[in-house]
Write a protein that holds these residues in place. Sequence first.
Motif, PDB file in Angstrom:
ATOM      1  N   PRO A 251       0.826  -1.216   0.000  1.00  0.00           N
ATOM      2  CA  PRO A 251       0.000   0.000   0.000  1.00  0.00           C
ATOM      3  C   PRO A 251       0.859   1.266   0.000  1.00  0.00           C
ATOM      4  O   PRO A 251       0.529   2.237  -0.695  1.00  0.00           O
ATOM      5  N   LEU A 252       1.967   1.272   0.741  1.00  0.00           N
ATOM      6  CA  LEU A 252       2.857   2.443   0.770  1.00  0.00           C
ATOM      7  C   LEU A 252       3.456   2.698  -0.617  1.00  0.00           C
ATOM      8  O   LEU A 252       3.531   3.851  -1.063  1.00  0.00           O
ATOM      9  N   ASP A 253       3.879   1.615  -1.302  1.00  0.00           N
ATOM     10  CA  ASP A 253       4.412   1.768  -2.663  1.00  0.00           C
ATOM     11  C   ASP A 253       3.370   2.404  -3.580  1.00  0.00           C
ATOM     12  O   ASP A 253       3.686   3.277  -4.388  1.00  0.00           O
ATOM     13  N   HIS A 254       2.128   1.928  -3.467  1.00  0.00           N
ATOM     14  CA  HIS A 254       1.056   2.519  -4.281  1.00  0.00           C
ATOM     15  C   HIS A 254       0.919   4.010  -3.973  1.00  0.00           C
ATOM     16  O   HIS A 254       0.806   4.833  -4.878  1.00  0.00           O
ATOM     17  N   ALA A 255       0.932   4.340  -2.683  1.00  0.00           N
ATOM     18  CA  ALA A 255       0.756   5.746  -2.296  1.00  0.00           C
ATOM     19  C   ALA A 255       1.897   6.605  -2.835  1.00  0.00           C
ATOM     20  O   ALA A 255       1.687   7.753  -3.239  1.00  0.00           O
ATOM     21  N   LEU A 256       3.100   6.064  -2.868  1.00  0.00           N
ATOM     22  CA  LEU A 256       4.266   6.853  -3.296  1.00  0.00           C
ATOM     23  C   LEU A 256       4.402   6.939  -4.812  1.00  0.00           C
ATOM     24  O   LEU A 256       5.026   7.876  -5.316  1.00  0.00           O
ATOM     25  N   SER A 257       3.846   5.945  -5.535  1.00  0.00           N
ATOM     26  CA  SER A 257       4.178   5.889  -6.964  1.00  0.00           C
ATOM     27  C   SER A 257       2.981   5.849  -7.919  1.00  0.00           C
ATOM     28  O   SER A 257       3.165   5.989  -9.119  1.00  0.00           O
ATOM     29  N   ASP A 258       1.756   5.652  -7.422  1.00  0.00           N
ATOM     30  CA  ASP A 258       0.615   5.646  -8.346  1.00  0.00           C
ATOM     31  C   ASP A 258       0.342   7.077  -8.813  1.00  0.00           C
ATOM     32  O   ASP A 258       0.529   8.028  -8.066  1.00  0.00           O
ATOM     33  N   GLY A 259      -0.134   7.199 -10.035  1.00  0.00           N
ATOM     34  CA  GLY A 259      -0.462   8.531 -10.554  1.00  0.00           C
ATOM     35  C   GLY A 259      -1.917   8.882 -10.310  1.00  0.00           C
ATOM     36  O   GLY A 259      -2.689   8.096  -9.758  1.00  0.00           O
ATOM     37  N   GLU A 260      -2.270  10.091 -10.732  1.00  0.00           N
ATOM     38  CA  GLU A 260      -3.649  10.571 -10.793  1.00  0.00           C
ATOM     39  C   GLU A 260      -4.370  10.639  -9.443  1.00  0.00           C
ATOM     40  O   GLU A 260      -5.571  10.412  -9.372  1.00  0.00           O
ATOM     41  N   ASP A 261      -3.621  10.973  -8.386  1.00  0.00           N
ATOM     42  CA  ASP A 261      -4.289  11.256  -7.114  1.00  0.00           C
ATOM     43  C   ASP A 261      -4.904  12.653  -7.133  1.00  0.00           C
ATOM     44  O   ASP A 261      -5.909  12.903  -6.489  1.00  0.00           O
ATOM     45  N   PHE A 262      -4.235  13.575  -7.819  1.00  0.00           N
ATOM     46  CA  PHE A 262      -4.647  14.976  -7.898  1.00  0.00           C
ATOM     47  C   PHE A 262      -4.839  15.608  -6.522  1.00  0.00           C
ATOM     48  O   PHE A 262      -5.728  16.418  -6.308  1.00  0.00           O
ATOM     49  N   GLU A 263      -3.972  15.191  -5.583  1.00  0.00           N
ATOM     50  CA  GLU A 263      -3.874  15.893  -4.306  1.00  0.00           C
ATOM     51  C   GLU A 263      -2.810  16.986  -4.460  1.00  0.00           C
ATOM     52  O   GLU A 263      -2.122  17.045  -5.485  1.00  0.00           O
ATOM     53  N   LEU A 264      -2.687  17.844  -3.451  1.00  0.00           N
ATOM     54  CA  LEU A 264      -1.684  18.912  -3.499  1.00  0.00           C
ATOM     55  C   LEU A 264      -0.542  18.587  -2.544  1.00  0.00           C
ATOM     56  O   LEU A 264      -0.777  18.076  -1.452  1.00  0.00           O
ATOM     57  N   ILE A 265       0.691  18.879  -2.985  1.00  0.00           N
ATOM     58  CA  ILE A 265       1.845  18.874  -2.076  1.00  0.00           C
ATOM     59  C   ILE A 265       2.247  20.338  -1.894  1.00  0.00           C
ATOM     60  O   ILE A 265       2.451  21.055  -2.881  1.00  0.00           O
ATOM     61  N   LEU A 266       2.353  20.762  -0.629  1.00  0.00           N
ATOM     62  CA  LEU A 266       2.693  22.146  -0.328  1.00  0.00           C
ATOM     63  C   LEU A 266       3.970  22.181   0.511  1.00  0.00           C
ATOM     64  O   LEU A 266       4.134  21.362   1.419  1.00  0.00           O
ATOM     65  N   ALA A 267       4.869  23.104   0.199  1.00  0.00           N
ATOM     66  CA  ALA A 267       6.016  23.373   1.065  1.00  0.00           C
ATOM     67  C   ALA A 267       5.704  24.653   1.822  1.00  0.00           C
ATOM     68  O   ALA A 267       5.473  25.697   1.204  1.00  0.00           O
ATOM     69  N   MET A 268       5.655  24.557   3.159  1.00  0.00           N
ATOM     70  CA  MET A 268       5.206  25.696   3.965  1.00  0.00           C
ATOM     71  C   MET A 268       6.169  25.933   5.119  1.00  0.00           C
ATOM     72  O   MET A 268       6.726  24.983   5.675  1.00  0.00           O
ATOM     73  N   PRO A 269       6.341  27.200   5.530  1.00  0.00           N
ATOM     74  CA  PRO A 269       7.111  27.455   6.746  1.00  0.00           C
ATOM     75  C   PRO A 269       6.455  26.687   7.901  1.00  0.00           C
ATOM     76  O   PRO A 269       5.223  26.553   7.908  1.00  0.00           O
ATOM     77  N   PRO A 270       7.234  26.164   8.860  1.00  0.00           N
ATOM     78  CA  PRO A 270       6.664  25.311   9.910  1.00  0.00           C
ATOM     79  C   PRO A 270       5.456  25.930  10.621  1.00  0.00           C
ATOM     80  O   PRO A 270       4.447  25.236  10.818  1.00  0.00           O
ATOM     81  N   ASP A 271       5.516  27.216  10.971  1.00  0.00           N
ATOM     82  CA  ASP A 271       4.380  27.857  11.670  1.00  0.00           C
ATOM     83  C   ASP A 271       3.110  27.760  10.844  1.00  0.00           C
ATOM     84  O   ASP A 271       2.028  27.446  11.366  1.00  0.00           O
ATOM     85  N   ALA A 272       3.250  28.062   9.545  1.00  0.00           N
ATOM     86  CA  ALA A 272       2.087  28.050   8.654  1.00  0.00           C
ATOM     87  C   ALA A 272       1.554  26.629   8.506  1.00  0.00           C
ATOM     88  O   ALA A 272       0.334  26.411   8.508  1.00  0.00           O
ATOM     89  N   ALA A 273       2.458  25.656   8.395  1.00  0.00           N
ATOM     90  CA  ALA A 273       2.025  24.255   8.244  1.00  0.00           C
ATOM     91  C   ALA A 273       1.248  23.801   9.476  1.00  0.00           C
ATOM     92  O   ALA A 273       0.203  23.154   9.363  1.00  0.00           O
TER      93      ALA A 273
END
Length: 316
Positions: free
Chosen positions: A243-265
């Motif tokens: 399941p972890l491999d699927h989560a890391l490598s499957d396409g078409e999730d269309f979720e967002l990855i955000l890089a945020m300052p720690p306070d904001a995160a």
Amino acid sequence: MTPVETEFVTWLLDRIPADPRLEVPPGDDAAVLRPPAMRRTVVTVDMLTEGVDFILGPDCPPRAVGHKAVAVSLSDLAAMGSRPEAVFVAVCLPQTGGDVIARGLLEGIQSITAEHGCTLAGGDTNSWDGPLVVSVTAIGSVPPGRAWRRDGAQPGDLLVVTGACGGSLLGRHLAVQPRCREAIFIESRFEVHAAIDVSDGLSLDLSRMMQASATGAVVRLANVPIHADARRMSLLPGDTKSPLDHALSDGEDFELILAMPPDAAHALMAAAGQAPLDLPITIIGEVTAEPGLIAEDVDGTRTALAPRGYVHAFNS
Ligand SMILES: [Mg+2]
């Protein structure tokens, strides 16, 4: 135009509601948009081809294709922190059954544009002796200087993921839910240094964002949000991925990855759970000055994480 095309265009124009954002609506040689005051225009285009991105059939009717074609473009607008305003749709229909396909496509397009408050502002319809091709150009808007980019991540930023990843082939790859409302909400309240949407795979898209930012990342494997579909998929006969491999490598999730300052995160985490953020929001790791991806195990062991995902292949 052929008589059938004229009839179709008339039928289509009758079904497009008026929208104040259009000074000249569809039906003329071109549309004229009124851009929202004090906002920048964001433009993205995407093309889906039958046989590559979908196969028409009982599980994938034309309506689903119309939905997906618009949804993937809206996901790119979300990844820029922008608000959807208008879409333009160009289709090349197969000669056989084209009329029924076109009407189904429009249903899917209209339901998702209505859901996300954008307008179908124009398009083009052709037919040919080939598979269905749908191209969507989406127009969004964002305050000046506020568009999220891939290249702004900074060492020390925390990496935040919306929703959960993996196993989209079990159905979510068609019923794509672009994170537009979430993006607009986050953009207006929290500092985001960089963003990307997961179209080809969590680890692959993360590596693209890190590469653009000239940074790397440590991913805490225990924190990666694994979708129930990823667990179901790994149990299918013949499936060799965890399941972890699927989560890391499957396409078409269309979720967002955000890089945020720690306070904001952390502030964003505290805001999660209520509309419009009624979905899991997870901190999966942090940005490092050292390039490359590192996977950190529960016991703290660190190993290199090879980015994996879907890559469109073509020959030179
Ligand atoms: Mg994208």
